[in-house]
Design an enzyme around this catalytic site. Structure first.
Site, PDB file in Angstrom:
ATOM      1  N   ASP A 148       0.847  -1.197   0.000  1.00 11.78           N
ATOM      2  CA  ASP A 148       0.000   0.000   0.000  1.00 11.78           C
ATOM      3  C   ASP A 148       0.880   1.244   0.000  1.00 11.78           C
ATOM      4  OD1 ASP A 148      -2.112  -1.715   0.215  1.00 11.78           O
ATOM      5  OD2 ASP A 148      -2.536  -1.272   2.340  1.00 11.78           O
TER       6      ASP A 148
ATOM      7  N   LYS B 218      -5.966  -7.532   0.912  1.00  8.79           N
ATOM      8  CA  LYS B 218      -6.961  -8.076   1.843  1.00  8.79           C
ATOM      9  C   LYS B 218      -6.556  -9.439   2.398  1.00  8.79           C
ATOM     10  CE  LYS B 218     -10.803  -5.536  -0.189  1.00  8.79           C
ATOM     11  NZ  LYS B 218     -11.004  -4.618   0.931  1.00  8.79           N
TER      12      LYS B 218
ATOM     13  N   GLU C 212      -9.795 -10.390  -4.299  1.00 11.99           N
ATOM     14  CA  GLU C 212      -8.684  -9.721  -4.983  1.00 11.99           C
ATOM     15  C   GLU C 212      -7.805 -10.735  -5.733  1.00 11.99           C
ATOM     16  OE1 GLU C 212      -8.071  -5.597  -2.469  1.00 11.99           O
ATOM     17  OE2 GLU C 212      -6.781  -7.279  -1.938  1.00 11.99           O
TER      18      GLU C 212
ATOM     19  N   GLY D 156     -21.601  -1.213  13.415  1.00 10.64           N
ATOM     20  CA  GLY D 156     -21.311  -2.583  13.867  1.00 10.64           C
ATOM     21  C   GLY D 156     -21.596  -3.625  12.799  1.00 10.64           C
TER      22      GLY D 156
ATOM     23  N   ALA E 183      -8.591  -1.281   6.281  1.00  9.15           N
ATOM     24  CA  ALA E 183      -8.403  -2.612   6.862  1.00  9.15           C
ATOM     25  C   ALA E 183      -9.323  -2.928   8.040  1.00  9.15           C
ATOM     26  CB  ALA E 183      -6.951  -2.870   7.253  1.00  9.15           C
ATOM     27  N   ALA E 184     -10.290  -2.045   8.329  1.00  4.96           N
ATOM     28  CA  ALA E 184     -11.261  -2.368   9.398  1.00  4.96           C
ATOM     29  C   ALA E 184     -11.942  -3.695   9.070  1.00  4.96           C
ATOM     30  CB  ALA E 184     -12.304  -1.268   9.522  1.00  4.96           C
ATOM     31  N   GLY E 185     -12.360  -3.828   7.805  1.00  2.68           N
ATOM     32  CA  GLY E 185     -13.029  -5.057   7.375  1.00  2.68           C
ATOM     33  C   GLY E 185     -12.098  -6.259   7.477  1.00  2.68           C
ATOM     34  N   ASP E 186     -10.837  -6.073   7.152  1.00  2.30           N
ATOM     35  CA  ASP E 186      -9.890  -7.198   7.207  1.00  2.30           C
ATOM     36  C   ASP E 186      -9.658  -7.648   8.652  1.00  2.30           C
ATOM     37  OD1 ASP E 186      -9.612  -7.149   4.472  1.00  2.30           O
ATOM     38  OD2 ASP E 186      -7.924  -5.757   4.520  1.00  2.30           O
TER      39      ASP E 186
ATOM     40  N   LYS F   9      -6.059   3.571  14.494  1.00  4.84           N
ATOM     41  CA  LYS F   9      -4.652   3.639  14.071  1.00  4.84           C
ATOM     42  C   LYS F   9      -4.563   3.802  12.560  1.00  4.84           C
ATOM     43  CE  LYS F   9      -3.333   0.163  17.484  1.00  4.84           C
ATOM     44  NZ  LYS F   9      -2.664  -1.132  17.595  1.00  4.84           N
TER      45      LYS F   9
ATOM     46  N   SER G 219      -2.150  -1.187  11.549  1.00  5.43           N
ATOM     47  CA  SER G 219      -3.252  -0.918  12.482  1.00  5.43           C
ATOM     48  C   SER G 219      -3.839  -2.197  13.082  1.00  5.43           C
ATOM     49  CB  SER G 219      -4.356  -0.144  11.756  1.00  5.43           C
ATOM     50  OG  SER G 219      -5.054  -0.992  10.862  1.00  5.43           O
TER      51      SER G 219
HETATM   52  P1  ATP Z   1     -12.717  -1.169   5.004  1.00  4.87           P
HETATM   53  O1  ATP Z   1     -13.005  -1.366   3.527  1.00  4.87           O
HETATM   54  O2  ATP Z   1     -12.576   0.287   5.411  1.00  4.87           O
HETATM   55  O3  ATP Z   1     -11.664  -2.041   5.542  1.00  4.87           O
HETATM   56  P2  ATP Z   1     -15.271  -2.396   5.236  1.00  4.87           P
HETATM   57  O4  ATP Z   1     -16.076  -1.463   4.371  1.00  4.87           O
HETATM   58  O5  ATP Z   1     -14.887  -3.711   4.691  1.00  4.87           O
HETATM   59  O6  ATP Z   1     -14.020  -1.629   5.805  1.00  4.87           O
HETATM   60  P3  ATP Z   1     -16.905  -1.756   7.529  1.00  4.87           P
HETATM   61  O7  ATP Z   1     -18.284  -2.247   7.567  1.00  4.87           O
HETATM   62  O8  ATP Z   1     -16.699  -0.301   7.225  1.00  4.87           O
HETATM   63  O9  ATP Z   1     -16.071  -2.721   6.561  1.00  4.87           O
HETATM   64  O10 ATP Z   1     -16.178  -2.037   8.919  1.00  4.87           O
HETATM   65  C1  ATP Z   1     -15.922  -3.337   9.402  1.00  4.87           C
HETATM   66  C2  ATP Z   1     -16.114  -3.344  10.898  1.00  4.87           C
HETATM   67  O11 ATP Z   1     -15.168  -2.445  11.480  1.00  4.87           O
HETATM   68  C3  ATP Z   1     -17.483  -2.871  11.356  1.00  4.87           C
HETATM   69  O12 ATP Z   1     -18.400  -3.966  11.400  1.00  4.87           O
HETATM   70  C4  ATP Z   1     -17.166  -2.335  12.738  1.00  4.87           C
HETATM   71  O13 ATP Z   1     -17.157  -3.393  13.680  1.00  4.87           O
HETATM   72  C5  ATP Z   1     -15.740  -1.800  12.597  1.00  4.87           C
HETATM   73  N1  ATP Z   1     -15.751  -0.348  12.348  1.00  4.87           N
HETATM   74  C6  ATP Z   1     -15.686   0.271  11.145  1.00  4.87           C
HETATM   75  N2  ATP Z   1     -15.737   1.619  11.294  1.00  4.87           N
HETATM   76  C7  ATP Z   1     -15.832   1.843  12.622  1.00  4.87           C
HETATM   77  C8  ATP Z   1     -15.915   3.017  13.429  1.00  4.87           C
HETATM   78  N3  ATP Z   1     -15.922   4.251  12.897  1.00  4.87           N
HETATM   79  N4  ATP Z   1     -15.983   2.856  14.774  1.00  4.87           N
HETATM   80  C9  ATP Z   1     -15.967   1.627  15.350  1.00  4.87           C
HETATM   81  N5  ATP Z   1     -15.889   0.480  14.631  1.00  4.87           N
HETATM   82  C10 ATP Z   1     -15.824   0.582  13.294  1.00  4.87           C
END
Ligand code: ATP
Length: 304
Positions: A15, A42, A141, A226, A250-253, A286, A292
């Site tokens: 990245d 991912k 991916e 959530g 990477a929240a989703g990952d 992070k 993160s």
């Molecule tokens: P990304 O593509 O940014 O990695 P995503 O679109 O695949 O994420 P999201 O649904 O945005 O997935 O986020 C995955 C999980 O991360 C959510 O279910 C939640 O638990 C957590 N999360 C995401 N954003 C937040 C936030 N602002 N505060 C707290 N938890 C969050």
């Protein structure tokens, strides 16, 4: 209970991240701020998340025969991940260009490179890793035909197949029918179900439509709202933890990696989703992708 084996099959990228006041619109050039490079992709992110959160993980991926590929392999070894890395002599390693704005929103372009040549034939050479797996998690991916091949083979071997259908694309019914669990975000859930997913009620409708297509369990992630679980005819909403987000990359990952760890430890879907939301909430506080990803001790010590 003994820990079960988790196999991740997916992408490995480098990245390249720039922070900027806002995301550029079409044709716009803006001056950004800080620049940094981070290992990502991912597949790699989810494998690292599983390792850091205490899971037993193997990872199958493909990189170019270049410096990024070599750095990735070293990193996976340093994280304690058993890695089956195929090397593509003709294509470069995958790269992602990421812009992050002041509101922690991001915009990402991926050049898949060698990830796009990870083939069913490669996977046939890694059959031992598929046979050992109790849970197999994949994303989109890598080529869809490879995902379908692994889903078929893993099901044949009685592993539970989890698909994080990202980035969004149309999926064949044959693949959906093989899945123990699918974990789309709102955009991906909309593409699979044909239903707009902007709130929990719409997520419930989308989840039941996706289930009707043959997936056993559905978890739709809803960012700061959530996640919504649909399993055995029941809906369950797990709220996100309240944190001040600085970068959702990477929240989703992290969510998916953590979910697999908890399932492999024998937790049920609700407890696993709670664990996943907790891990993902730490990640959004992070900067960066793999930088993160939290370690297991951060989950027990820190209440974000
Ligand atoms: P990304 O593509 O940014 O990695 P995503 O679109 O695949 O994420 P999201 O649904 O945005 O997935 O986020 C995955 C999980 O991360 C959510 O279910 C939640 O638990 C957590 N999360 C995401 N954003 C937040 C936030 N602002 N505060 C707290 N938890 C969050």
């Amino acid at each position: 209970m003994d820990q079960l084996n988790i196999l991740v099959v997916g992408s490995s990228n480098t990245d390249m991240v720039i922070k900027a006041a806002h995301l550029p619109s079409a044709g716009e050039t803006i001056l950004g701020g800080e620049f940094f490079m981070n290992p990502g992709g991912k597949g790699a992110n989810q494998a690292v998340a599983v390792a850091r959160l205490g899971g037993k993980v193997s990872f199958i991926c493909k990189t170019g025969n270049d410096i990024f590929g070599k750095q990735s392999l070293q990193l996976f070894q340093d994280e304690g991940i058993e890695t089956f890395l195929f090397s593509d002599p003709h294509n470069p390693s995958g790269v992602a260009l990421i812009t992050i704005d002041d509101k922690a929103e991001n915009c990402i372009v991926v050049a898949s490179g060698a990830n796009a040549t990870l083939s069913p034939d490669d996977l046939k050479k890694a059959d031992g890793a598929i046979s050992k797996a109790d849970f197999v998690i994949m994303q989109l991916e890598i080529p869809l035909e490879t995902v379908v091949y692994v889903a078929d083979r893993a099901t044949e071997l009685s592993a539970k197949v989890i698909l994080n259908p990202a980035p969004a694309c149309m999926l064949p019914d044959h693949l959906l029918e093989k899945l123990y669990l699918i974990t789309p975000n709102q955009t991906e859930a909309e593409m699979i179900s044909g239903i707009k997913v902007e709130n929990i009620e719409q997520a419930k409708i989308a989840a039941s439509i996706i289930h009707q297509k043959g997936v056993k369990n559905v978890i739709i992630t809803l960012g700061q709202e959530g996640a919504l679980i649909f399993s055995e005819g029941q809906y369950h909403h797990v709220p996100a933890l309240k944190v001040s987000a600085i970068d959702t990359t990477a929240a989703g990952d992290v969510f998916n990696g953590a979910l697999c760890v908890a399932l492999a430890e024998g937790k049920n879907l609700i407890a696993s989703t709670e664990f996943a939301c907790k891990a993902a909430a730490i990640a959004v506080t992070k900067l960066g992708a793999q930088s993160s990803i939290p370690f297991r001790n951060e989950l027990s010590l820190k209440q974000p």
